[in-house]
Scaffold this active site. Structure first.
Site, mmCIF file in Angstrom:
data_model
loop_
_atom_site.group_PDB
_atom_site.id
_atom_site.type_symbol
_atom_site.label_atom_id
_atom_site.label_comp_id
_atom_site.label_asym_id
_atom_site.label_seq_id
_atom_site.Cartn_x
_atom_site.Cartn_y
_atom_site.Cartn_z
ATOM 1 N N LYS A 185 1.218 -1.339 -0.239
ATOM 2 C CA LYS A 185 -0.206 -0.504 0.129
ATOM 3 C C LYS A 185 0.534 1.535 0.033
ATOM 4 O O LYS A 185 0.702 2.389 0.254
ATOM 5 C CB LYS A 185 -0.855 -0.160 1.199
ATOM 6 C CG LYS A 185 -1.722 -1.435 1.493
ATOM 7 C CD LYS A 185 -2.484 -1.143 2.897
ATOM 8 C CE LYS A 185 -2.644 -2.703 3.076
ATOM 9 N NZ LYS A 185 -2.261 -3.088 2.978
ATOM 10 N N VAL A 221 -6.731 -1.912 -0.497
ATOM 11 C CA VAL A 221 -8.151 -2.176 0.482
ATOM 12 C C VAL A 221 -8.838 -2.953 -0.293
ATOM 13 O O VAL A 221 -9.204 -3.571 -1.514
ATOM 14 C CB VAL A 221 -8.614 -0.259 -0.270
ATOM 15 C CG1 VAL A 221 -9.675 -0.516 1.136
ATOM 16 C CG2 VAL A 221 -7.633 0.687 0.080
ATOM 17 N N LEU A 264 -11.704 -7.733 -2.596
ATOM 18 C CA LEU A 264 -12.745 -7.099 -3.161
ATOM 19 C C LEU A 264 -13.283 -5.893 -3.914
ATOM 20 O O LEU A 264 -11.695 -5.374 -4.720
ATOM 21 C CB LEU A 264 -13.752 -6.601 -2.078
ATOM 22 C CG LEU A 264 -14.126 -6.986 -0.701
ATOM 23 C CD1 LEU A 264 -14.995 -6.979 0.706
ATOM 24 C CD2 LEU A 264 -15.488 -9.012 -0.755
ATOM 25 N N GLY A 321 -2.983 -16.293 13.402
ATOM 26 C CA GLY A 321 -2.540 -15.076 12.619
ATOM 27 C C GLY A 321 -2.874 -13.966 11.289
ATOM 28 O O GLY A 321 -2.554 -13.669 10.448
ATOM 29 N N GLU A 378 -0.726 -9.209 12.707
ATOM 30 C CA GLU A 378 0.462 -8.994 12.683
ATOM 31 C C GLU A 378 1.263 -9.424 13.859
ATOM 32 O O GLU A 378 1.283 -9.403 14.805
ATOM 33 C CB GLU A 378 1.182 -7.364 12.120
ATOM 34 C CG GLU A 378 0.655 -6.708 11.199
ATOM 35 C CD GLU A 378 1.174 -7.238 9.805
ATOM 36 O OE1 GLU A 378 2.602 -7.981 10.020
ATOM 37 O OE2 GLU A 378 0.658 -7.140 8.488
ATOM 38 N N ASP A 380 -2.535 1.023 9.656
ATOM 39 C CA ASP A 380 -3.168 0.282 8.223
ATOM 40 C C ASP A 380 -4.257 0.427 7.576
ATOM 41 O O ASP A 380 -4.879 1.211 6.327
ATOM 42 C CB ASP A 380 -3.383 -1.108 8.509
ATOM 43 C CG ASP A 380 -3.718 -1.930 6.980
ATOM 44 O OD1 ASP A 380 -2.622 -2.253 6.363
ATOM 45 O OD2 ASP A 380 -4.820 -2.729 7.306
ATOM 46 N N LYS A 398 -5.308 2.599 4.047
ATOM 47 C CA LYS A 398 -6.141 2.222 2.961
ATOM 48 C C LYS A 398 -7.641 3.183 2.466
ATOM 49 O O LYS A 398 -7.750 3.345 1.043
ATOM 50 C CB LYS A 398 -7.049 1.097 3.372
ATOM 51 C CG LYS A 398 -6.468 -0.475 3.747
ATOM 52 C CD LYS A 398 -7.151 -0.894 4.642
ATOM 53 C CE LYS A 398 -6.089 -2.761 4.653
ATOM 54 N NZ LYS A 398 -6.593 -3.416 5.132
ATOM 55 N N GLY A 413 -6.461 -12.542 4.594
ATOM 56 C CA GLY A 413 -5.773 -13.332 4.596
ATOM 57 C C GLY A 413 -5.263 -13.533 3.014
ATOM 58 O O GLY A 413 -5.004 -13.113 2.395
#
Length: 803
Positions: A561, A591, A595, A647, A650, A661, A665, A784
């Site tokens: 990003k 982002v 999707l 998991g 981070e 983060d 985005k 993921g």
């Protein structure tokens, strides 16, 4: 009767020669009536020319000549003493004079064919075949134009017919190609690839059933298979198509070969000595179908440019140019000029360019003096690519593909019929240009060459996904995905033909220390086309490579990003570089993972839709955290530890809980709306209390229970039926230069779109003027490695469709 012609590579002693004998023997055993035309053995013609040059410059040539004799004799028992003795005398004379005439050169080069015919004849006789050495210097009579002699048809025809009357029946005439003699019985040669011409003439004179040209390839291909790996063999061509192909550089044919065959409608079949069961390519009066047949290359050429403002409006300039070319016996293969004639470009053979320049400077001397002509220049760093069968109505496709790959033709022209187009390109770009054009116009898979930077969870998953799906994508989409480089922070693995499934082991064992420049250089060295660079790192430093990659013809895809969230100045500079170089940059996974969010916002914005607000849960990690904490009777620290163990976070969960983060985005979406916000302007609610923001990750994890009272209090202060969500929100007057960007923890009704979120899904609400209070909602898995990698994969396919 069939005429069989064998080229130098076919006759080479290292494997080809015995195959030639076997082919001839099989024809005889099958009771076929044949005659054989031979070229010089191996590379004999070039070697003789090199020795001649050395002798003329008083350089040592004796050792090279003795090596030549030994190689030509091989294991043959043929008596070549007269040919070797003549070469000794000719080279000795040239060395004494320090020069040679075209007549001497023809006499020297002719010995290659004479030697070949004698050796083949002797070998066939030893096999018990009735072979007869036939010297075309006694048969084909020519004019006195040494180096490119023209046959005297009536005399040559008569001599050939008489010769075959005398030597007929079971006789196999082994005929020297390339050579003839003038009326004074002086040896002449028929020009480049003249052995093919010899075979064609003999086929014409004898009205042969077929001319079979044996070479080192299976036939004529859609492009040179040495340059284009995906080239396909052409089953059938028409005489006209073959003639165009010959004129535009196909080394397998001679430009004059086709005409004698057309006169008598004699088929020409191009076959492979080393695979003679293959049916090859058949050339007849009719072709199988219309359309583009093949690509050919002329690379031993030069571009001459004549320029001058004073030529504006003057007529007859091109006539004067062609008069100079005619006077100097220089053929012009391409001419390009504007209607004003202020600039004219012509393509000539590279070895004629000096003579052409001298002639033009002499012709336009007064024009230089009057400043009507400003300069006459030559450029031999060019090559001509001809697309045989190209219709101008579809020419935009290969032309656009070239531009996308940063190959800008110097000039192009087409024949009057519009069925052949020639492009002049820089010589260094010839190989790549051939692959680009071939991939675009023939029914083969379009090759997409990919460099992947970063092979952690996302990058490694992506590589495995591409390898697993590549065959199916090639079959369904006609797109061949080829990962030619994989790099991490230290080493890179290269394979121009594509990395394999054991790439993890290979990069450990065979990876090389590299820079991004090495990847660029590798792509250029191997002429790779349709390039894509994929950044699956999280590196702030790596984004500095985006601009040089785009400048070197790479399209960009990124799950990183940072490039979209650093200073607005870099953001603009990158966009300008992409536009200037006509490159794309896709980052749909920046982002919302996989999707279709960014594409949707881009389309709405480009269509003129006024987007008034965007808000949503941007982080899959924080979605999981608050979706569970809001409805479960568990401490905040317990849910957080569960997310860490699974998991979802981070390694240091504070990177997620800081809100940075989500802020990045949100900023990416703002900039898609042409807003000029900087990261520092975003209001971010850090979910970590000050006392826990310092120290190591392990120290933080040991103290996470200190978060429980804070968030239990926040949870209890909510209205009944409400839940906590950590959201990003873009609002304000979004028609201005900047909007309001907020990242914060909010309480929302449990029955709202945000409140009903489950698992680790993300959700985005897009409000516009047209949709009013009812937002466009995009919801789904927002985190993921597999989901993100699949989103990057989607960007690859989108880019591939554009190429």
């Amino acid at each position: 009767m069939k005429i069989l012609k064998f080229g130098g590579k076919s006759l080479a002693y290292n494997g080809g020669f015995d195959k030639v004998l076997r082919i001839i023997q099989d024809k005889v055993e099958n009771q076929e009536k044949i005659a054989v035309v031979v070229s010089a053995i191996g590379n004999a013609t070039n070697e003789l020319e090199q020795i001649l040059e050395a002798a003329s410059k008083n350089k040592s040539y004796i050792k090279q000549l003795e090596t030549f004799k030994k190689e030509q004799q091989g294991n043959s028992t043929a008596d070549l003493s007269s040919e070797f003795s003549l070469l000794d005398k000719l080279f000795e004379g040239v060395a004494l004079l320090g020069d040679y005439s075209p007549k001497i050169k023809d006499n020297v080069l002719a010995q290659g064919e004479v030697i070949a015919a004698k050796v083949v004849t002797e070998a066939l006789q030893q096999k018990g075949l009735n072979a007869n050495f036939s010297d075309t210097r006694l048969l084909i009579k020519t004019d006195t134009k040494f180096g490119n002699a023209q046959p005297l048809e009536q005399t040559s025809r008569k001599n050939i017919l008489n010769h075959f009357k005398q030597h007929n029946g079971t006789t196999i005439n082994v005929i020297t190609g390339f050579i003839g003699s003038n009326v004074n019985n002086e040896t002449t040669t028929l020009g480049r690839n003249g052995s093919n011409y010899t075979a064609s003439l003999i086929a014409n004179y004898l009205e042969a059933e077929e001319l079979q040209n044996y070479t080192h390839v299976d036939g004529i291909y859609t492009a040179n298979p040495d340059l284009v790996k995906d080239a396909k063999k052409i089953e059938r061509l028409s005489f006209n198509e073959a003639n165009e192909l010959a004129n535009f550089g196909a080394t397998i044919l001679h430009a004059k070969t086709i005409v004698p065959l057309i006169e008598k409608n004699i088929p020409l079949r191009v076959l492979n000595t080393f695979n003679h069961n293959n049916k090859g390519t058949l050339i007849t009066a009719m072709s199988d179908n219309e359309g583009i047949k093949t690509l050919s290359v002329l690379d031993n050429v030069a571009l001459i440019n004549l320029e001058g403002r004073g030529l504006l409006g003057k007529t007859g300039i091109d006539a004067r140019i062609f008069r100079v070319m005619a006077d100097n016996e220089i053929s012009v293969s391409i001419i390009s000029q504007g209607s004003s004639e202020r600039g004219i470009g012509i393509i000539v053979a590279a070895d004629k360019v000096t003579k052409a320049i001298v002639g033009l400077e002499r012709e336009f001397e007064n024009d230089f003096y009057n400043k009507d002509v400003s300069k006459i220049t030559a450029n031999d760093d060019v090559a001509v690519i001809s697309i045989i069968g190209q219709d101008l109505s579809t020419f935009h496709k290969p032309y656009t593909a070239l531009i996308r790959n940063k190959i800008v033709p110097v000039l192009f022209n087409n024949t009057v019929t519009g069925k052949n187009v020639s492009l002049v390109v820089r010589k260094a770009q010839t190989h790549k240009a051939l692959n680009v054009i071939h991939g675009e116009i023939f029914g083969v898979a379009k090759k997409i060459n990919i460099a992947v930077f970063g092979h952690g969870l996302v990058g490694g998953t992506l590589i495995d996904q591409v390898l697993a799906s590549a065959a199916n994508i090639e079959k369904i989409k006609g797109i061949k995905l080829n990962i030619f480089a994989i790099g991490n922070s230290k080493k890179a693995l290269f394979n121009k033909d594509g990395i394999t499934a054991d790439w993890r082991q290979e990069i450990q064992q065979n990876g090389k220390v590299y820079s991004v420049d090495d990847v660029i250089d590798y792509a250029e060295e191997h002429h790779l086309e349709n390039l894509i660079a994929i950044d699956n790192t999280a590196s702030a430093d790596f984004i500095e490579n985006y601009i040089p990659l785009a400048e070197k013809s790479f399209d960009l895809i990124s799950s990183n990003k940072i490039a979209n969230t650093v200073g607005y100045a870099f953001y603009q500079k990158l966009r300008k570089t992409l536009a200037d170089n006509q490159k794309n940059y896709l980052y749909e996974t920046n982002v919302g993972a996989g999707l279709p969010l960014i594409d949707t916002i881009k389309l709405l914005h480009l269509s003129g839709e006024n987007i008034t607000k965007i808000k949503g849960v941007f982080s899959g990690t924080l979605s999981y955290l608050f979706n569970h904490f809001s409805v479960e009777n568990r401490p905040f620290s317990q849910v957080l530890k569960e997310a860490v163990d699974k998991g979802f976070t981070e390694p240091d969960p504070r990177e997620d809980l800081s809100g940075n983060d989500v802020a990045r985005k949100l900023l990416i979406l703002a900039r898609e709306l042409d807003l000029q916000n900087e990261f520092e302007e975003i209001k971010i609610q850090n979910l970590i209390p000050e006392q826990l923001q310092q120290g190591s990750a392990s120290e933080f994890l040991n103290r996470i229970s200190e978060l429980d009272p804070l968030y239990q209090s926040v949870k209890e202060k909510q209205q009944p039926g409400y839940v906590l969500r950590y959201i990003g929100e873009l609002s304000g007057d979004l028609q201005q230069d900047k909007g309001n960007l907020d990242v914060k923890l909010v309480s929302v009704p449990g029955n709202s779109a945000l409140g009903q979120l489950k698992g680790s899904d993300s959700i985005f609400e897009i409000y516009t003027d047209s949709y009013g209070d009812q937002p466009i909602i995009i919801q789904g898995a927002g985190a993921g490695a597999s989901v993100t990698a699949r989103g990057v994969f989607g960007d690859i396919l989108r880019l591939s469709e554009k190429k």
